[in-house]
Design an enzyme around this catalytic site. Structure first.
Site, PDB file in Angstrom:
ATOM      1  N   ARG A   1       0.855  -1.185   0.009  1.00  0.00           N
ATOM      2  CA  ARG A   1      -0.160  -0.043   0.042  1.00  0.00           C
ATOM      3  C   ARG A   1       1.002   1.141   0.045  1.00  0.00           C
ATOM      4  NH1 ARG A   1      -2.318  -3.337   4.070  1.00  0.00           N
ATOM      5  NH2 ARG A   1      -4.478  -4.117   3.591  1.00  0.00           N
TER       6      ARG A   1
ATOM      7  N   LYS B   1      -2.654  -2.320   7.985  1.00  0.00           N
ATOM      8  CA  LYS B   1      -3.732  -1.599   8.747  1.00  0.00           C
ATOM      9  C   LYS B   1      -3.776  -2.492   9.945  1.00  0.00           C
ATOM     10  CE  LYS B   1      -6.393  -0.551   4.687  1.00  0.00           C
ATOM     11  NZ  LYS B   1      -7.837  -0.844   4.028  1.00  0.00           N
TER      12      LYS B   1
ATOM     13  N   HIS C   1      -2.356   2.675  -5.945  1.00  0.00           N
ATOM     14  CA  HIS C   1      -3.165   1.201  -5.813  1.00  0.00           C
ATOM     15  C   HIS C   1      -3.336   0.399  -6.979  1.00  0.00           C
ATOM     16  CE1 HIS C   1      -5.061  -0.136  -2.192  1.00  0.00           C
ATOM     17  NE2 HIS C   1      -6.113  -0.453  -2.613  1.00  0.00           N
TER      18      HIS C   1
ATOM     19  N   ARG D   1      -0.596  -1.938  -6.789  1.00  0.00           N
ATOM     20  CA  ARG D   1      -0.774  -3.278  -5.939  1.00  0.00           C
ATOM     21  C   ARG D   1      -1.847  -4.094  -6.508  1.00  0.00           C
ATOM     22  NH1 ARG D   1      -1.315  -4.521  -0.403  1.00  0.00           N
ATOM     23  NH2 ARG D   1      -3.568  -4.807   0.348  1.00  0.00           N
TER      24      ARG D   1
ATOM     25  N   HIS E   1      -4.785  -8.966   3.410  1.00  0.00           N
ATOM     26  CA  HIS E   1      -6.190  -9.045   3.515  1.00  0.00           C
ATOM     27  C   HIS E   1      -6.784  -9.819   4.803  1.00  0.00           C
ATOM     28  CE1 HIS E   1      -6.706  -7.946  -0.804  1.00  0.00           C
ATOM     29  NE2 HIS E   1      -6.506  -6.687  -0.183  1.00  0.00           N
TER      30      HIS E   1
ATOM     31  N   TYR F   1     -10.045 -10.253  -7.278  1.00  0.00           N
ATOM     32  CA  TYR F   1      -9.155 -10.520  -8.369  1.00  0.00           C
ATOM     33  C   TYR F   1      -9.340 -11.513  -9.300  1.00  0.00           C
ATOM     34  CZ  TYR F   1      -6.736  -7.062  -5.502  1.00  0.00           C
ATOM     35  OH  TYR F   1      -6.384  -5.873  -4.640  1.00  0.00           O
TER      36      TYR F   1
END
Length: 321
Positions: A168, A192, A263, A266, A289, A298
């Site tokens: 990110r 995150k 992004h 990524r 994730h 994806y």
């Protein structure tokens, strides 16, 4: 506010809608309730009125005599008609929210015994991914920085690591030098929720980082420079805004017409891995994730690409019955 008022303006066009009389009494009571009892703002009440008049008009056109005669199939047809008109999903959700509140009011008042919206699903918003580069486009993009300049070395290393490791933009801006081990081929990243994960650092990224550390970063160091890997021209950690500017600038230099963003690098990382046969669980772990469902988006992108390729190039797909 009278329920007989006309819809001043639809979100698409200038069509005016009249409220069928058989729907008037219940709607008038509902509008008074949300304004006086629920204390909703005037603009919100007006929006509810407009949406419900539109709904009533469509129900009336189906032969529905009033709110008490509404069935699930009638509302489904109403939503489908708006989808065909290409309403935004957010608009559909708002309109449906007004109908749900009306149904709850009618049940609460004893006017109806069952909520006709109970089994109606919410419109699903399709997640749109940022533009993903082809492998050829990615090669052009990564080759765009001028490696004779310190900033060019920095930018090449920055992009190689973002694409090669799926980072990110916030992660790469604050990445310490000590977190990257080019010899072992991995980096420790805090994503995150300050969750640590290990990501691979490929040979191309490792080479670009070494070149930057020896011939780029030392020229950017100033008094007070910290331990962040990627520095701005002022010797501070590179900012997210600057990374956005750099990605746009180099995409233009590389002749890429897609709306590329940080992004997007990524997303290209994940898509290219799955195209090559990578396990989705491994991709999930590399991306950081928490939910596998986020990564599965994806796979849908890749399925759609394959279907498009089949439709465009397979001789039997182009043959009419």
């Amino acid at each position: 506010m009278g329920a007989k008022s006309k819809v001043k303006r639809r979100e698409k066009g200038e069509v005016r809608l009249e409220l069928p009389p058989s729907f008037e009494a219940e709607l008038s009571g509902f509008l008074a309730w949300v304004q006086l009892e629920k204390g909703l703002a005037k603009n919100t009440v007006q929006s509810y009125e407009n949406d419900l008049i539109q709904c009533a008009q469509h129900l009336h056109s189906q032969g529905v005599s009033g709110w008490q005669a509404v069935e699930l199939v009638n509302l489904s047809k109403w939503l489908a008609s708006m989808s065909e008109d290409e309403y935004a999903v957010a608009s559909l959700a708002r309109k449906l929210s007004a109908v749900r509140m009306l149904a709850k009011y009618l049940v609460g008042e004893g006017i109806m015994t069952e909520d006709f919206t109970e089994l109606l699903p919410n419109p699903k918003k399709r997640r749109r991914l940022p533009d993903c580069l082809t492998i050829e486009e990615m090669e052009r993009f990564l080759s765009a920085p001028d490696l004779t300049r310190p900033l060019g070395k920095r930018d090449r290393a920055l992009f190689e690591l973002m694409y090669g490791s799926g980072l990110r933009v916030s992660e790469i801006c604050m990445l310490p030098m000590t977190s990257v081990d080019c010899e072992e081929g991995y980096a420790r990243v805090y994503g995150k929720g300050s969750k640590e994960r290990i990501v691979p650092v490929g040979k191309h990224a490792a080479t670009a980082i070494r070149n930057y550390l020896h011939g780029g970063r030392p020229q950017l160091v100033k008094e007070g420079t910290g331990g962040e890997l990627f520095l701005s021209i002022r010797g501070k950690a590179i900012s997210r805004k600057m990374v956005w500017v750099l990605v746009k600038d180099y995409a233009r230099k590389a002749g890429i017409e897609k709306n590329l963003s940080p992004h997007g690098l990524r997303h290209s990382f994940a898509t290219h891995l799955l195209m090559g046969g990578a396990d989705i669980r491994a991709v999930q772990e590399m991306l950081g994730h928490a939910d596998i469902g986020t990564t599965q988006v994806y796979t849908q992108v890749e399925v759609e690409r394959l279907l498009d390729e089949h439709a465009n190039f397979h001789p039997m797909a182009q043959k009419s019955d």
